[in-house]
Design a protein around this motif. Structure first.
Motif, PDB file in Angstrom:
ATOM      1  N   ARG A  47       0.794  -1.228   0.000  1.00 27.39           N
ATOM      2  CA  ARG A  47       0.000   0.000   0.000  1.00 27.39           C
ATOM      3  C   ARG A  47       0.834   1.289   0.000  1.00 27.39           C
ATOM      4  NH1 ARG A  47      -4.067  -1.020   4.389  1.00 27.39           N
ATOM      5  NH2 ARG A  47      -4.324  -2.933   3.161  1.00 27.39           N
ATOM      6  N   PRO A  48       1.856   1.438   0.854  1.00 26.75           N
ATOM      7  CA  PRO A  48       2.616   2.696   0.844  1.00 26.75           C
ATOM      8  C   PRO A  48       3.287   2.983  -0.493  1.00 26.75           C
ATOM      9  CG  PRO A  48       3.052   1.454   2.847  1.00 26.75           C
ATOM     10  CD  PRO A  48       2.302   0.538   1.938  1.00 26.75           C
ATOM     11  N   ALA A  49       3.860   1.952  -1.112  1.00 24.40           N
ATOM     12  CA  ALA A  49       4.521   2.148  -2.403  1.00 24.40           C
ATOM     13  C   ALA A  49       3.509   2.504  -3.484  1.00 24.40           C
ATOM     14  CB  ALA A  49       5.296   0.892  -2.792  1.00 24.40           C
ATOM     15  N   TYR A  50       2.336   1.890  -3.412  1.00 19.22           N
ATOM     16  CA  TYR A  50       1.280   2.194  -4.381  1.00 19.22           C
ATOM     17  C   TYR A  50       0.820   3.649  -4.230  1.00 19.22           C
ATOM     18  CZ  TYR A  50      -3.132   2.001  -6.894  1.00 19.22           C
ATOM     19  OH  TYR A  50      -4.156   2.261  -7.770  1.00 19.22           O
ATOM     20  N   LEU A  51       0.630   4.070  -3.009  1.00 19.21           N
ATOM     21  CA  LEU A  51       0.208   5.451  -2.760  1.00 19.21           C
ATOM     22  C   LEU A  51       1.289   6.442  -3.184  1.00 19.21           C
ATOM     23  CD1 LEU A  51      -1.489   5.010   0.742  1.00 19.21           C
ATOM     24  CD2 LEU A  51      -2.632   5.441  -1.450  1.00 19.21           C
ATOM     25  N   ALA A  52       2.538   6.081  -2.963  1.00 18.11           N
ATOM     26  CA  ALA A  52       3.641   6.948  -3.367  1.00 18.11           C
ATOM     27  C   ALA A  52       3.696   7.071  -4.891  1.00 18.11           C
ATOM     28  CB  ALA A  52       4.964   6.396  -2.840  1.00 18.11           C
ATOM     29  N   PHE A  53       3.439   5.967  -5.578  1.00 22.63           N
ATOM     30  CA  PHE A  53       3.397   6.000  -7.046  1.00 22.63           C
ATOM     31  C   PHE A  53       2.314   6.959  -7.521  1.00 22.63           C
ATOM     32  CE2 PHE A  53       0.941   4.398 -10.671  1.00 22.63           C
ATOM     33  CZ  PHE A  53       1.873   4.587 -11.695  1.00 22.63           C
ATOM     34  N   ASN A  54       1.124   6.841  -6.952  1.00 26.40           N
ATOM     35  CA  ASN A  54       0.033   7.743  -7.328  1.00 26.40           C
ATOM     36  C   ASN A  54       0.392   9.195  -7.060  1.00 26.40           C
ATOM     37  OD1 ASN A  54      -1.741   5.879  -8.350  1.00 26.40           O
ATOM     38  ND2 ASN A  54      -2.925   5.656  -6.473  1.00 26.40           N
ATOM     39  N   SER A  55       1.005   9.442  -5.914  1.00 27.46           N
ATOM     40  CA  SER A  55       1.375  10.816  -5.549  1.00 27.46           C
ATOM     41  C   SER A  55       2.395  11.404  -6.516  1.00 27.46           C
ATOM     42  CB  SER A  55       1.930  10.848  -4.125  1.00 27.46           C
ATOM     43  OG  SER A  55       0.930  10.475  -3.188  1.00 27.46           O
ATOM     44  N   SER A  56       3.256  10.560  -7.057  1.00 31.54           N
ATOM     45  CA  SER A  56       4.298  11.050  -7.970  1.00 31.54           C
ATOM     46  C   SER A  56       3.755  11.347  -9.364  1.00 31.54           C
ATOM     47  CB  SER A  56       5.433  10.030  -8.065  1.00 31.54           C
ATOM     48  OG  SER A  56       5.006   8.855  -8.735  1.00 31.54           O
ATOM     49  N   THR A  57       2.679  10.665  -9.755  1.00 37.61           N
ATOM     50  CA  THR A  57       2.143  10.859 -11.105  1.00 37.61           C
ATOM     51  C   THR A  57       1.030  11.905 -11.165  1.00 37.61           C
ATOM     52  OG1 THR A  57       0.578   9.028 -10.782  1.00 37.61           O
ATOM     53  CG2 THR A  57       2.708   8.502 -11.781  1.00 37.61           C
ATOM     54  N   GLU A  58       0.322  12.092 -10.084  1.00 32.61           N
ATOM     55  CA  GLU A  58      -0.818  13.017 -10.087  1.00 32.61           C
ATOM     56  C   GLU A  58      -0.435  14.454 -10.488  1.00 32.61           C
ATOM     57  OE1 GLU A  58      -2.486  12.505  -6.230  1.00 32.61           O
ATOM     58  OE2 GLU A  58      -3.566  10.661  -6.769  1.00 32.61           O
ATOM     59  N   PRO A  59       0.676  15.019  -9.978  1.00 26.23           N
ATOM     60  CA  PRO A  59       1.008  16.394 -10.382  1.00 26.23           C
ATOM     61  C   PRO A  59       1.296  16.526 -11.876  1.00 26.23           C
ATOM     62  CG  PRO A  59       2.194  15.765  -8.389  1.00 26.23           C
ATOM     63  CD  PRO A  59       1.586  14.518  -8.936  1.00 26.23           C
ATOM     64  N   VAL A  60       1.932  15.524 -12.456  1.00 24.65           N
ATOM     65  CA  VAL A  60       2.247  15.580 -13.884  1.00 24.65           C
ATOM     66  C   VAL A  60       0.976  15.528 -14.714  1.00 24.65           C
ATOM     67  CG1 VAL A  60       3.566  14.535 -15.757  1.00 24.65           C
ATOM     68  CG2 VAL A  60       4.433  14.416 -13.423  1.00 24.65           C
ATOM     69  N   LEU A  61       0.074  14.626 -14.375  1.00 27.49           N
ATOM     70  CA  LEU A  61      -1.203  14.543 -15.078  1.00 27.49           C
ATOM     71  C   LEU A  61      -2.009  15.828 -14.899  1.00 27.49           C
ATOM     72  CD1 LEU A  61      -2.229  10.884 -14.167  1.00 27.49           C
ATOM     73  CD2 LEU A  61      -1.628  11.729 -16.443  1.00 27.49           C
ATOM     74  N   HIS A  62      -1.953  16.375 -13.694  1.00 25.39           N
ATOM     75  CA  HIS A  62      -2.674  17.624 -13.397  1.00 25.39           C
ATOM     76  C   HIS A  62      -2.162  18.749 -14.286  1.00 25.39           C
ATOM     77  CE1 HIS A  62      -3.838  21.285 -11.259  1.00 25.39           C
ATOM     78  NE2 HIS A  62      -4.784  20.574 -10.670  1.00 25.39           N
ATOM     79  N   ASP A  63      -0.853  18.850 -14.430  1.00 28.14           N
ATOM     80  CA  ASP A  63      -0.266  19.916 -15.253  1.00 28.14           C
ATOM     81  C   ASP A  63      -0.641  19.740 -16.725  1.00 28.14           C
ATOM     82  OD1 ASP A  63       0.865  21.027 -13.027  1.00 28.14           O
ATOM     83  OD2 ASP A  63       2.885  20.276 -13.407  1.00 28.14           O
ATOM     84  N   LEU A  64      -0.598  18.510 -17.218  1.00 28.97           N
ATOM     85  CA  LEU A  64      -0.954  18.254 -18.610  1.00 28.97           C
ATOM     86  C   LEU A  64      -2.406  18.635 -18.875  1.00 28.97           C
ATOM     87  CD1 LEU A  64       0.768  14.799 -19.218  1.00 28.97           C
ATOM     88  CD2 LEU A  64       1.329  16.941 -20.370  1.00 28.97           C
TER      89      LEU A  64
END
Length: 217
Positions: free
Chosen positions: A140-157
């Motif tokens: 779970r922590p690694a999965y949540l960290a993955f989501n946290s790392s990709t969300e800002p990039v998708l948000h900017d796009l």
């Protein structure tokens, strides 16, 4: 986002040549994992089965991944990495067209769904990894960290497309992405179950309908 792509290229250039073989091994293991996860789920898949499918030994696996959970995150990163790279390159060409805004939004959605793998095994494997994160507190922590790392990039796009086209949304961009992502995942699974011949087109149409409904004057 271009800085992210540039950084990736620079990192690759600085890596020693011996790492190319290691990278190829990791990729084959990840591809094998997708096939096995799709058939058996993460819990049901064994390291031995993944290695056998990829043509490697357990030693090759553990020299590249410390655990099956680490492989799960690698699979997610590879899938998302391909998507982000394609979107970064192709989305500006959609925004720069002289088409009416509704048509450009439709093109943007179709591009986004096309860059995300429509392969049934990949769709199923990603969902199995998500379910495993629900079941396994160690993943779970690694999965949540993955989501946290990709969300800002998708948000900017997404924000760049919205601003460039003068679109006004009735909800925050983050909420829009969450809703569209949920719709995509659920509808792609339904399309796989129904054995729909053109899954991407069907899902794109539904996502475009939702997006247009959320646009305010």
């Amino acid at each position: 986002m271009s800085n992210v792509a540039t950084s990736r290229n620079e990192d690759c250039e600085e890596m020693p040549r011996v790492s190319a073989r290691r990278a190829a091994t990791r990729e084959r293991l990840a591809e094998a994992a997708i096939r096995i996860f799709a058939r058996k789920g993460v819990e049901g898949a064994t390291v031995e089965e993944i290695c056998d499918d990829a043509g490697f030994t357990r030693g090759a696996f553990y020299s590249n991944f410390e655990s099956k959970n680490a492989l799960c995150i690698d699979v997610l990163q590879r899938c998302m990495g391909r998507t982000l790279e394609a979107l970064t390159v192709e989305l500006p060409s959609v925004t720069d067209t002289d088409l009416p805004v509704p048509e450009k939004l439709d093109m943007a959605i179709r591009l986004a769904t096309r860059t995300v793998s429509g392969d049934p095994d990949t769709i199923m494997a990603i969902n199995e990894i998500r379910l495993q994160a629900v079941r396994d507190p160690e993943l779970r922590p690694a999965y949540l960290a993955f989501n946290s790392s990709t969300e800002p990039v998708l948000h900017d796009l997404a924000s760049d497309v919205i601003v460039a086209n003068g679109v006004h949304l009735g909800i925050p961009v983050a909420d829009l992405l969450s809703i569209l992502g949920t719709l995509y995942e659920q509808q792609m699974i339904e399309a796989v179950i129904a054995e729909a011949p053109d899954r991407t087109a069907i899902v794109s149409e539904k996502m475009t309908t939702l997006l247009k409904a959320l646009i305010t004057e």
